[in-house]
Design an enzyme around this catalytic site. Structure first.
Site, PDB file in Angstrom:
ATOM      1  N   TYR A  96       0.761  -1.239   0.154  1.00  0.00           N
ATOM      2  CA  TYR A  96      -0.018  -0.001   0.074  1.00  0.00           C
ATOM      3  C   TYR A  96       0.678   1.227   0.139  1.00  0.00           C
ATOM      4  O   TYR A  96       0.655   2.202  -0.774  1.00  0.00           O
ATOM      5  CB  TYR A  96      -0.722  -0.219   1.255  1.00  0.00           C
ATOM      6  CG  TYR A  96      -1.912   1.137   1.492  1.00  0.00           C
ATOM      7  CD1 TYR A  96      -2.921   1.249   0.357  1.00  0.00           C
ATOM      8  CD2 TYR A  96      -1.570   2.149   2.214  1.00  0.00           C
ATOM      9  CE1 TYR A  96      -4.019   2.221   0.545  1.00  0.00           C
ATOM     10  CE2 TYR A  96      -2.720   3.221   2.283  1.00  0.00           C
ATOM     11  CZ  TYR A  96      -3.743   3.218   1.568  1.00  0.00           C
ATOM     12  OH  TYR A  96      -4.699   4.429   1.616  1.00  0.00           O
ATOM     13  N   LYS A 127       0.783   3.986  -2.999  1.00  0.00           N
ATOM     14  CA  LYS A 127       0.603   5.351  -2.781  1.00  0.00           C
ATOM     15  C   LYS A 127       1.653   6.190  -3.016  1.00  0.00           C
ATOM     16  O   LYS A 127       1.562   7.376  -3.597  1.00  0.00           O
ATOM     17  CB  LYS A 127       0.265   5.566  -1.449  1.00  0.00           C
ATOM     18  CG  LYS A 127      -1.105   4.841  -1.111  1.00  0.00           C
ATOM     19  CD  LYS A 127      -2.533   5.409  -2.127  1.00  0.00           C
ATOM     20  CE  LYS A 127      -3.752   5.016  -1.570  1.00  0.00           C
ATOM     21  NZ  LYS A 127      -4.679   5.366  -2.472  1.00  0.00           N
TER      22      LYS A 127
HETATM   23  N1  LIG Z   1      -9.543   6.132   5.058  1.00  0.00           N
HETATM   24  C1  LIG Z   1      -8.346   6.346   5.317  1.00  0.00           C
HETATM   25  O1  LIG Z   1      -7.733   6.427   6.608  1.00  0.00           O
HETATM   26  C2  LIG Z   1      -7.188   6.897   4.072  1.00  0.00           C
HETATM   27  C3  LIG Z   1      -6.138   7.449   4.603  1.00  0.00           C
HETATM   28  C4  LIG Z   1      -5.262   7.773   3.409  1.00  0.00           C
HETATM   29  C5  LIG Z   1      -5.911   7.474   2.007  1.00  0.00           C
HETATM   30  N2  LIG Z   1      -6.869   6.802   1.982  1.00  0.00           N
HETATM   31  C6  LIG Z   1      -7.257   6.634   0.359  1.00  0.00           C
HETATM   32  O2  LIG Z   1      -8.671   7.214   0.243  1.00  0.00           O
HETATM   33  C7  LIG Z   1      -9.445   6.616  -0.631  1.00  0.00           C
HETATM   34  C8  LIG Z   1     -10.839   6.517  -0.318  1.00  0.00           C
HETATM   35  O3  LIG Z   1     -10.892   5.363   0.953  1.00  0.00           O
HETATM   36  P1  LIG Z   1     -11.926   5.287   1.782  1.00  0.00           P
HETATM   37  O4  LIG Z   1     -11.122   5.225   3.190  1.00  0.00           O
HETATM   38  O5  LIG Z   1     -12.838   6.169   1.601  1.00  0.00           O
HETATM   39  O6  LIG Z   1     -12.101   3.561   1.519  1.00  0.00           O
HETATM   40  P2  LIG Z   1     -13.488   2.854   1.239  1.00  0.00           P
HETATM   41  O7  LIG Z   1     -13.299   1.613   1.371  1.00  0.00           O
HETATM   42  O8  LIG Z   1     -14.734   3.451   1.816  1.00  0.00           O
HETATM   43  O9  LIG Z   1     -13.668   3.454  -0.272  1.00  0.00           O
HETATM   44  C9  LIG Z   1     -13.111   2.917  -1.177  1.00  0.00           C
HETATM   45  C10 LIG Z   1     -13.909   2.438  -2.494  1.00  0.00           C
HETATM   46  O10 LIG Z   1     -13.070   1.874  -3.465  1.00  0.00           O
HETATM   47  C11 LIG Z   1     -14.004   1.039  -4.115  1.00  0.00           C
HETATM   48  N3  LIG Z   1     -13.157   0.086  -4.869  1.00  0.00           N
HETATM   49  C12 LIG Z   1     -12.337  -1.014  -4.469  1.00  0.00           C
HETATM   50  N4  LIG Z   1     -11.674  -1.581  -5.581  1.00  0.00           N
HETATM   51  C13 LIG Z   1     -12.291  -0.896  -6.901  1.00  0.00           C
HETATM   52  C14 LIG Z   1     -12.043  -1.311  -8.217  1.00  0.00           C
HETATM   53  N5  LIG Z   1     -11.341  -2.347  -8.571  1.00  0.00           N
HETATM   54  N6  LIG Z   1     -12.820  -0.356  -8.972  1.00  0.00           N
HETATM   55  C15 LIG Z   1     -13.435   0.794  -8.558  1.00  0.00           C
HETATM   56  N7  LIG Z   1     -13.847   0.924  -7.153  1.00  0.00           N
HETATM   57  C16 LIG Z   1     -13.153   0.006  -6.382  1.00  0.00           C
HETATM   58  C17 LIG Z   1     -14.625   0.162  -2.800  1.00  0.00           C
HETATM   59  O11 LIG Z   1     -15.958  -0.388  -3.397  1.00  0.00           O
HETATM   60  C18 LIG Z   1     -15.074   1.420  -2.204  1.00  0.00           C
HETATM   61  O12 LIG Z   1     -16.117   1.974  -2.434  1.00  0.00           O
HETATM   62  C19 LIG Z   1      -8.472   5.286  -1.104  1.00  0.00           C
HETATM   63  O13 LIG Z   1      -7.827   5.413  -2.150  1.00  0.00           O
HETATM   64  C20 LIG Z   1      -7.737   5.313   0.091  1.00  0.00           C
HETATM   65  O14 LIG Z   1      -6.448   4.713  -0.100  1.00  0.00           O
HETATM   66  C21 LIG Z   1      -7.785   6.532   2.774  1.00  0.00           C
END
Ligand SMILES: NC(=O)c1ccc[n+]([C@@H]2O[C@H](COP(=O)([O-])OP(=O)(O)OC[C@H]3O[C@@H](n4cnc5c(N)ncnc54)[C@H](O)[C@@H]3O)[C@@H](O)[C@H]2O)c1
Length: 253
Positions: A158, A162
């Protein structure tokens, strides 16, 4: 900020408590026509209803960001129906909290394909339409994990994916600038309540994490969505190739 007459495509917007859904809400509230995309079809339907109930215009497209054909077809369909895509937010992501010695090749590929290759596929598919209009805003979701090494809920795959997003963003920013297209990324710290974090974030863990965050709390989806709304606005037109940290001070560089 006003997004009237702007069309915004947000990947990974199917998750109800996720960052993508909140981005869609915020852009819609400010006038954008939003396209929610995800592999979670039920989540997309709920999302559309929610935005329409708030008075916005929303569409959905089922698209697997790891599948080039699915992405190309989806983007073609959108542009045929709506004429353009002004804003692209590459938000879809997955994470696995696995130690490097335990990561299987399949898990490595999944994490890279969704977080990194998906950003490439979407950018490649959408850019020509932006170039045609001489306008575009792209924001990619990085993570604090890609900067400091090791996430709270993510492994080395991951972090590596990123960090890759950060480099990709900068290179695309240079290439696309001649078309007045900007490309930036955001690097959130821990955001509570999303699918990625739910279940893993026990009260005990949350307390320990909060102690390490100078602003004293984990992030909310709104914290991330507000910053992205700024980066995709007209007003941010002179910012490109930048990565914005949104982490309560937990990582300052
Ligand atoms: N939550 C955190 O702490 C955090 C921190 C840093 C970065 N992020 C990043 O933010 C973004 C959103 O994350 P989140 O926390 O809202 O997670 P989340 O799991 O709630 O949302 C992620 C979404 O991506 C979709 N997804 C997964 N695989 C897919 C694919 N192959 N095609 C299309 N859609 C797909 C999932 O169905 C889900 O709806 C991500 O890129 C994550 O890495 C999150």
């Amino acid at each position: 900020m006003n997004f009237e007459s702007r069309v915004a495509l947000i990947t990974g917007a199917g998750s109800e408590g996720g960052i993508g859904r909140e981005i869609a809400r915020q852009l819609s509230k400010k006038g954008a026509e939003v396209i929610l995309s995800d592999i979670n079809e039920d989540g997309l339907q709920t999302g559309i209803r929610e935005i329409e109930d708030l008075g916005g215009i929303a569409h959905s497209i089922t698209m697997d960001v790891t599948n080039k054909k699915s992405v190309q077809q989806g983007v073609k369909e959108i542009t045929e129906n709506l004429g353009k895509i002004d804003i692209l937010v590459n938000n879809a992501g997955v994470s696995r909290p696995t130690n490097v010695t335990e990561i299987s090749e399949d898990e490595w590929d999944l994490v890279f394909n969704v977080n990194m290759k998906g950003v490439f596929f979407l950018t490649q598919a959408v850019l020509p339409y932006m170039e045609e209009k001489n306008y575009g805003r792209i924001v990619n979701l990085g993570s604090v994990s890609g900067k400091r090494g090791g996430g709270i809920f993510g492994g080395s795959h991951y972090s590596a994916a990123k960090a890759g997003v950060t480099g990709f963003t900068k290179a695309v920013a240079r290439e696309a600038a001649k078309y007045q297209i900007t490309c930036n990324s955001v690097a959130p710290g821990l955001v509570g309540g999303t699918e990625i974090t739910s279940g893993l974030l026990t009260d005990e863990k949350k307390k320990a994490i909060q102690n390490d965050i100078p602003l004293g709390r984990v992030g909310k989806v709104e914290d991330i969505a507000y910053s992205i709304a700024f980066l995709v606005s007209e007003e941010a037109g002179y910012i490109t190739g930048e990565e914005l940290d949104i982490n309560g001070g937990s990582h300052i560089d």
